[in-house]
Write an enzyme that holds these catalytic residues in place. Structure first.
Site, PDB file in Angstrom:
ATOM      1  N   GLU A   1       0.873  -1.422   0.078  1.00 27.10           N
ATOM      2  CA  GLU A   1       0.108   0.030  -0.044  1.00 27.10           C
ATOM      3  C   GLU A   1       0.740   1.378   0.104  1.00 27.10           C
ATOM      4  O   GLU A   1       0.465   2.065  -0.615  1.00 27.10           O
ATOM      5  CB  GLU A   1      -0.868  -0.068   1.228  1.00 27.10           C
ATOM      6  CG  GLU A   1      -2.246  -1.151   1.008  1.00 27.10           C
ATOM      7  CD  GLU A   1      -2.873  -1.371   2.125  1.00 27.10           C
ATOM      8  OE1 GLU A   1      -3.960  -1.378   2.092  1.00 27.10           O
ATOM      9  OE2 GLU A   1      -2.271  -1.359   3.352  1.00 27.10           O
TER      10      GLU A   1
ATOM     11  N   GLU B   1      -4.146  -9.336   3.225  1.00 33.93           N
ATOM     12  CA  GLU B   1      -5.054  -9.008   4.380  1.00 33.93           C
ATOM     13  C   GLU B   1      -6.018 -10.274   4.609  1.00 33.93           C
ATOM     14  O   GLU B   1      -6.556 -10.603   5.662  1.00 33.93           O
ATOM     15  CB  GLU B   1      -5.801  -7.665   4.259  1.00 33.93           C
ATOM     16  CG  GLU B   1      -4.737  -6.462   4.686  1.00 33.93           C
ATOM     17  CD  GLU B   1      -3.683  -6.206   3.696  1.00 33.93           C
ATOM     18  OE1 GLU B   1      -2.771  -5.313   3.996  1.00 33.93           O
ATOM     19  OE2 GLU B   1      -3.734  -6.746   2.681  1.00 33.93           O
TER      20      GLU B   1
END
Length: 268
Positions: free
Chosen positions: A122, A142
């Site tokens: 990210e 995730e």
């Protein structure tokens, strides 16, 4: 070249989890926690945000490289620190990891060696360009941990690749190679392992040789255009481009072209 552009600075948090050097109008920010695969805790996020504050405030810095020390870019959030203290690596001004909600207004290049997973990826997605070692990997695992890639992964990845490809990565949580990332347009250059930082810095210097006001305007428009309708896009960009067109640097660029010499930018 100014004295500032020639010197090498200590990190904003000297001896801490982040190092920053400045040379030739380029800042290199290094996450320096190799003992935890450059995972980011609250303190490290604050240090990254502080470094980016300096990049934005310092008119002699024209481009920035973000990288990780050692053989890994970043494993994302420091889960051990989160488990022990409950603190998340979120800053007030720049959001998660000190970057994802408000990256630098100047061009940012991620130099990736090894793995950039979860929050590490990210952070890469918050950068404008990516240079990766050939063994680098990118992924958002995730969902394998019962979580959502909420630090920009779900928001940015579908804008960088097709929706189907983005959802494949987000649904499975499986990483992709640097070569595959380059095929998808996520990575600009794949280089030999160990060469990502130097290659990214060379790219940053090419960017920094151009007019700073024009470069920042290009980034501002490129970042904003997804939110503009096609009907008013030209009107929306006009105040930004007009300011550049009337600048002293625009006049200098024209003179330098006519006189067949390198331009000397004043950032005005």
């Amino acid at each position: 070249m100014s004295a500032l552009a020639q010197r090498v600075d200590a990190a904003p948090t000297a001896g801490g989890p982040v190092r920053m050097s400045i040379a030739d109008h380029v800042a290199v920010i290094t996450i320096d926690r190799p003992h935890v695969r450059n995972a980011v805790d609250k303190h490290t996020a604050e240090a990254i945000a502080s470094a980016l504050d300096e990049v934005d405030a310092n008119t002699d810095i024209r481009a920035c490289v973000l990288t990780g020390g050692g053989s890994v870019f970043s494993a994302g959030m420091d889960l051990k620190a989160f488990t022990e203290s409950g603190e998340r690596p979120v800053t007030e001004k720049r959001g998660g990891f000190g970057i994802v909600e408000r990256p630098s207004a100047k061009p940012m290049i991620a130099a990736v060696e090894g793995k950039a997973l979860g929050g590490g990826f990210e952070m890469v997605l918050a950068c404008d360009l990516v240079v990766a070692g050939e063994s680098a990997q990118f992924g958002l695992p995730e969902v394998k941990r019962g979580l959502v890639a909420a630090a920009g992964g779900v928001l940015r990845l579908p804008r960088r690749v097709s929706r189907a490809v983005a959802l494949d990565m987000l649904f499975t949580g499986d990483p992709i190679t640097a070569g595959r990332a380059a095929e998808l347009g996520l990575v600009n250059y794949v280089v030999a392992d160990g060469q990502a930082v130097e290659s990214a810095r060379a790219l940053a210097m090419r960017i920094a040789s151009n007019a700073p006001l024009a470069i920042r305007a290009v980034k501002e428009i490129a970042d904003a255009v997804p939110d503009w309708s096609s009907a008013d896009a030209f009107a929306r960009q006009r105040p930004i481009t007009d300011a550049v067109r009337s600048s002293a640097d625009a006049a200098e660029g024209a003179r330098a072209f006519v006189e067949k010499r390198p331009a000397v930018w004043s950032n005005r």
